[in-house]
Design an enzyme around this catalytic site. Structure first.
Site, PDB file in Angstrom:
ATOM      1  N   ARG A   1      11.735  -7.011   3.929  1.00 22.54           N
ATOM      2  CA  ARG A   1      11.763  -5.563   4.174  1.00 22.54           C
ATOM      3  C   ARG A   1      12.597  -5.263   5.436  1.00 22.54           C
ATOM      4  O   ARG A   1      13.407  -4.339   5.436  1.00 22.54           O
ATOM      5  CB  ARG A   1      10.321  -5.049   4.342  1.00 22.54           C
ATOM      6  CG  ARG A   1      10.218  -3.544   4.502  1.00 22.54           C
ATOM      7  CD  ARG A   1       8.793  -3.073   4.373  1.00 22.54           C
ATOM      8  NE  ARG A   1       8.026  -3.221   5.620  1.00 22.54           N
ATOM      9  CZ  ARG A   1       6.714  -3.048   5.710  1.00 22.54           C
ATOM     10  NH1 ARG A   1       6.008  -2.763   4.642  1.00 22.54           N
ATOM     11  NH2 ARG A   1       6.095  -3.162   6.861  1.00 22.54           N
TER      12      ARG A   1
ATOM     13  N   ARG B   1      10.491  -0.693  12.744  1.00 19.09           N
ATOM     14  CA  ARG B   1       9.230  -0.425  13.431  1.00 19.09           C
ATOM     15  C   ARG B   1       9.082  -1.411  14.585  1.00 19.09           C
ATOM     16  O   ARG B   1       9.464  -2.582  14.457  1.00 19.09           O
ATOM     17  CB  ARG B   1       8.079  -0.639  12.443  1.00 19.09           C
ATOM     18  CG  ARG B   1       7.709   0.604  11.685  1.00 19.09           C
ATOM     19  CD  ARG B   1       6.782   0.296  10.551  1.00 19.09           C
ATOM     20  NE  ARG B   1       5.582  -0.442  10.950  1.00 19.09           N
ATOM     21  CZ  ARG B   1       4.544  -0.634  10.145  1.00 19.09           C
ATOM     22  NH1 ARG B   1       4.563  -0.136   8.925  1.00 19.09           N
ATOM     23  NH2 ARG B   1       3.500  -1.306  10.544  1.00 19.09           N
TER      24      ARG B   1
ATOM     25  N   ARG C   1     -10.027   0.925   8.526  1.00 16.24           N
ATOM     26  CA  ARG C   1      -9.566  -0.427   8.862  1.00 16.24           C
ATOM     27  C   ARG C   1     -10.671  -1.244   9.510  1.00 16.24           C
ATOM     28  O   ARG C   1     -10.474  -2.426   9.777  1.00 16.24           O
ATOM     29  CB  ARG C   1      -8.398  -0.313   9.837  1.00 16.24           C
ATOM     30  CG  ARG C   1      -7.080  -0.889   9.320  1.00 16.24           C
ATOM     31  CD  ARG C   1      -6.061  -0.626  10.406  1.00 16.24           C
ATOM     32  NE  ARG C   1      -4.836  -1.326  10.243  1.00 16.24           N
ATOM     33  CZ  ARG C   1      -3.745  -0.806   9.674  1.00 16.24           C
ATOM     34  NH1 ARG C   1      -3.786   0.378   9.135  1.00 16.24           N
ATOM     35  NH2 ARG C   1      -2.642  -1.510   9.642  1.00 16.24           N
TER      36      ARG C   1
ATOM     37  N   ARG D   1      -1.030  -8.664  13.547  1.00 15.11           N
ATOM     38  CA  ARG D   1      -1.508  -7.658  12.581  1.00 15.11           C
ATOM     39  C   ARG D   1      -2.323  -8.330  11.481  1.00 15.11           C
ATOM     40  O   ARG D   1      -3.341  -7.797  11.031  1.00 15.11           O
ATOM     41  CB  ARG D   1      -0.315  -6.893  11.980  1.00 15.11           C
ATOM     42  CG  ARG D   1       0.241  -5.845  12.946  1.00 15.11           C
ATOM     43  CD  ARG D   1       1.684  -5.483  12.645  1.00 15.11           C
ATOM     44  NE  ARG D   1       1.869  -4.882  11.336  1.00 15.11           N
ATOM     45  CZ  ARG D   1       3.068  -4.735  10.751  1.00 15.11           C
ATOM     46  NH1 ARG D   1       4.165  -5.168  11.354  1.00 15.11           N
ATOM     47  NH2 ARG D   1       3.154  -4.175   9.588  1.00 15.11           N
TER      48      ARG D   1
ATOM     49  N   LYS E   1       0.829  -1.218   0.000  1.00 17.35           N
ATOM     50  CA  LYS E   1       0.000   0.000   0.000  1.00 17.35           C
ATOM     51  C   LYS E   1       0.864   1.270   0.000  1.00 17.35           C
ATOM     52  O   LYS E   1       0.594   2.199  -0.744  1.00 17.35           O
ATOM     53  CB  LYS E   1      -0.924   0.034   1.228  1.00 17.35           C
ATOM     54  CG  LYS E   1      -1.916  -1.117   1.300  1.00 17.35           C
ATOM     55  CD  LYS E   1      -2.915  -0.926   2.432  1.00 17.35           C
ATOM     56  CE  LYS E   1      -2.286  -0.909   3.813  1.00 17.35           C
ATOM     57  NZ  LYS E   1      -1.788  -2.213   4.300  1.00 17.35           N
TER      58      LYS E   1
HETATM   59  P1  ADP Z   1       0.563  -2.130   8.402  1.00 14.52           P
HETATM   60  O1  ADP Z   1       1.899  -2.258   7.742  1.00 14.52           O
HETATM   61  O2  ADP Z   1       0.311  -3.215   9.401  1.00 14.52           O
HETATM   62  O3  ADP Z   1      -0.557  -1.954   7.451  1.00 14.52           O
HETATM   63  P2  ADP Z   1       0.314   0.612   9.440  1.00 14.52           P
HETATM   64  O4  ADP Z   1       1.562   1.411   9.395  1.00 14.52           O
HETATM   65  O5  ADP Z   1      -0.778   0.978   8.525  1.00 14.52           O
HETATM   66  O6  ADP Z   1       0.740  -0.894   9.327  1.00 14.52           O
HETATM   67  O7  ADP Z   1      -0.259   0.620  10.936  1.00 14.52           O
HETATM   68  C1  ADP Z   1       0.528   0.247  12.042  1.00 14.52           C
HETATM   69  C2  ADP Z   1      -0.356   0.106  13.279  1.00 14.52           C
HETATM   70  O8  ADP Z   1      -1.006   1.363  13.515  1.00 14.52           O
HETATM   71  C3  ADP Z   1      -1.485  -0.903  13.161  1.00 14.52           C
HETATM   72  O9  ADP Z   1      -1.073  -2.212  13.450  1.00 14.52           O
HETATM   73  C4  ADP Z   1      -2.463  -0.339  14.173  1.00 14.52           C
HETATM   74  O10 ADP Z   1      -2.091  -0.653  15.474  1.00 14.52           O
HETATM   75  C5  ADP Z   1      -2.322   1.152  13.991  1.00 14.52           C
HETATM   76  N1  ADP Z   1      -3.278   1.697  12.997  1.00 14.52           N
HETATM   77  C6  ADP Z   1      -2.974   2.274  11.806  1.00 14.52           C
HETATM   78  N2  ADP Z   1      -4.067   2.648  11.157  1.00 14.52           N
HETATM   79  C7  ADP Z   1      -5.104   2.295  11.949  1.00 14.52           C
HETATM   80  C8  ADP Z   1      -6.513   2.400  11.818  1.00 14.52           C
HETATM   81  N3  ADP Z   1      -7.083   2.963  10.734  1.00 14.52           N
HETATM   82  N4  ADP Z   1      -7.276   1.939  12.819  1.00 14.52           N
HETATM   83  C9  ADP Z   1      -6.742   1.391  13.912  1.00 14.52           C
HETATM   84  N5  ADP Z   1      -5.436   1.237  14.084  1.00 14.52           N
HETATM   85  C10 ADP Z   1      -4.607   1.697  13.115  1.00 14.52           C
END
Ligand code: ADP
Length: 279
Positions: free
Chosen positions: A127, A139, A88, A150, A13
């Site tokens: 990665r 991270r 999400r 996740r 993404k």
């Molecule tokens: P990923 O690579 O898992 O898609 P992101 O960088 O998008 O990771 O998100 C990392 C973390 O931030 C998620 O695992 C969650 O804890 C939190 N997070 C991000 N976006 C949301 C959302 N829209 N709703 C709830 N939690 C979120």
């Protein structure tokens, strides 16, 4: 251009979001990045989100909805945005729908990056290895244990969004396992075909198009014909007005004459000679 990128962690993404940003001059709104920034800055939201994120669980809906509501109102989002990591959950999607309606905005599409789950773990491990090799900070949630959490959160809470947007006719699935450039090309095609609804509604039925460069020429000729016709009698003017299209020309053709063009409109021989000389 307003797009949502949907897909599990590691689906690509972020990469595709950056390409959409470059192509359309829009902003990338990643709730993950915003939350990580909040954690780093130690804001109240950051303090609330930190431990939830470290466990790979989802931050409460009200927190992320408030973040997005504020963010899409900023001037730099006026041209459009690509949402990466939001919504999400179904309640987040419903809240986003309300926000867009309130602001009179429409989504151009929800791109779903479809990937094989078995590949995700391998992708994220790659990665992590690359980031480590470059000496970049990892991270907190980029480790195999948390990744499983996740993925579980994605399956249970985010995957149902595909059905939510499909029911609204907004879902555009893409094969996320293809090479990056191919994924980008597929997204481009999907977004090029989707325009704002009113533009589609007024679209004229397809008909063969002449090269764009000819249009002004035709316009000029039409003007000239009108000017010429002005001096003629009403009956002649009418006749030249009727002279349109090949079928009509064939109908008017006199028996025995090869050319459909009436004798009086033939170019006079002396002017043709002048043209030849000029060349
Ligand atoms: P990923 O690579 O898992 O898609 P992101 O960088 O998008 O990771 O998100 C990392 C973390 O931030 C998620 O695992 C969650 O804890 C939190 N997070 C991000 N976006 C949301 C959302 N829209 N709703 C709830 N939690 C979120």
């Amino acid at each position: 251009m307003r797009v949502i990128l949907l897909g599990p962690p590691g689906a690509g993404k972020g990469t595709q979001a950056q390409r959409l940003v470059a192509k359309y001059g829009i902003v990338q709104l990643s709730t993950g990045d915003m939350l990580r920034a909040a954690v780093a800055a130690g804001t109240p939201v950051g303090l609330r989100a930190k431990h939830i994120m470290e466990r790979g669980e989802l931050v409460p809906d009200d927190v992320v909805i408030a973040i997005i509501a504020e963010r899409i109102s900023r001037p730099d989002a006026a041209r459009g945005f690509v949402l990466d990591g939001f919504p999400r959950t179904v309640p987040q999607a419903q809240a986003l729908d309300r926000l867009l309606v309130e602001r009179g905005l429409k989504l151009d599409g929800v791109i779903e990056l479809k990937v094989d789950e078995d590949m995700l773990l391998a992708r994220i491990q790659k990665r992590v290895a690359e980031m480590t090799a470059r000496g970049e900070k990892l991270r907190a949630d980029d480790n195999p244990e948390v990744l499983k959490g996740r993925l579980a959160a994605y399956r249970a809470q985010t995957a149902p969004l595909a059905g939510y947007y499909d029911a609204k006719g907004q879902l555009k699935p893409v094969d996320g396992m293809a090479p990056i450039d191919e994924v980008t090309a597929a997204i481009d095609r999907l977004l090029a075909g989707s325009g704002p609804a009113p533009a589609k509604a007024v679209e004229k039925p397809a008909r063969p198009r002449k090269p764009a460069g000819r249009a002004p020429k035709r316009g000029r000729r039409a003007t000239r014909t009108v000017k010429k016709a002005r001096g003629k009698k009403a009956s002649t003017r009418k006749a030249s007005g009727r002279r349109k299209g090949r079928a009509a020309a064939v109908k008017r053709r006199k028996p025995g004459r090869k050319s459909g063009r009436p004798a009086r409109t033939r170019r006079n021989p002396s002017s043709r000679r002048r043209l030849t000389k000029a060349r």
